[in-house]
Design an enzyme around this catalytic site. Structure first.
Site, short mmCIF file in Angstrom:
data_model
loop_
_atom_site.label_atom_id
_atom_site.label_comp_id
_atom_site.label_asym_id
_atom_site.label_seq_id
_atom_site.Cartn_x
_atom_site.Cartn_y
_atom_site.Cartn_z
CB SER A 87 -28.02 -39.13 -21.34
OG SER A 87 -28.42 -39.49 -20.03
CE1 TYR A 142 -33.36 -37.68 -22.17
CE2 TYR A 142 -32.13 -39.31 -20.92
CZ TYR A 142 -32.25 -38.03 -21.42
OH TYR A 142 -31.27 -37.10 -21.18
#
Length: 262
Positions: free
Chosen positions: A144, A157
């Site tokens: 990401s 995350y």
């Protein structure tokens, strides 16, 4: 100029978290290029198996669905074992939770680290012997922009995605003198069904039209002001499987509209 060479015929790709969103987009691109595909999620519904059958008929390749709870290391390894062969491994499965560190539930932290990071360790450890035996392999980790940048309230995350980027480099170094590569794709905001569902809510919350809500709220950190698409990510993953990418290993490819250029 030579055209993009497809991956070798008959190869099998195992894609975690692939019954929707980014994973499904990559699976469709792979099947369309003639690769056999193993779809996966934790749900194991009739619809999941029907999706595999539909994709198989559409592209004339073998597509199977194997359910596995990737929060458990033994099930992540079993996924690879049940696949029987794994020439291309795409670690895509992930979950998210947003909260400040002091309020972040410990159980949510554990689940995000297990699914977003630890599962990739287990699947990779199980897949590498298969790749070495066949003499060819690709490990593609869907990280990401948060694997390269941080945001508040996303501690688990961000930690997991930074970890995925680091593990990618380790796998690349351990396989550097073999015909195996390991790379991470770092998407920014991608137009998936989950994101599409957020658009009406955002429009209502901020009293904006669709275009303004997307540009000024959802894509505030993405300079292009356009979503990446699952098809674009599928194409990027397919490129990494081609011979043109044989010397690309241990790196990150950002598909983020310029987010990490800032």
């Amino acid at each position: 100029m030579s055209q993009l060479a497809p991956p070798p015929a008959g190869k099998t790709a195992v894609i975690t978290g692939s019954n929707s969103g980014i994973g499904l987009g990559i699976a469709r691109s792979f099947a369309g290029a003639g690769l056999n595909v193993v779809l996966n999620s934790y749900t194991d519904r009739k619809e999941d198996h029907a999706l595999a059958e539909e994709m198989s008929k559409a592209h004339g390749v073998e597509v199977r669905y194997i359910g596995a709870d990737l929060s458990k290391g033994d099930e992540a390894r079993r996924l690879i074992e049940d696949a029987g062969t794994c020439d291309i491994l795409v670690n895509n499965a992930g979950i998210q939770h947003v909260a400040g560190i002091e309020e972040f539930p410990a159980g949510k932290w554990d689940a995000i680290i297990a699914i977003n990071l630890s599962s990739a360790f287990h699947t990779t450890a199980a897949a590498l012997p298969m790749m070495r035996e066949s003499g060819w392999g690709r490990v593609i980790n869907i990280a990401s922009a948060h694997g390269l940048r941080a945001s508040p309230y996303k501690s688990a995350y961000v930690a997991a995605k930074h970890g995925i980027v680091g593990m990618t480099k380790v796998v690349a170094l351990e396989t550097a003198q073999e015909p195996i590569t390991a790379n991470a794709i770092c998407p920014g905001y991608v137009l998936t069904p989950l994101v599409e569902a957020q658009i009406p809510e955002t429009m209502e919350k901020y009293d904006m039209d669709r275009e303004t809500a997307i540009r000024d709220v959802l894509l505030t950190r993405q300079p292009s002001k356009e979503f990446a698409t699952t098809d674009q990510l599928g194409g990027t993953a397919l490129f990494l499987c081609s011979d043109h990418a044989a010397q690309i290993t241990g790196t990150t490819l950002s598909v983020d509209g310029g987010w990490t250029a800032v």
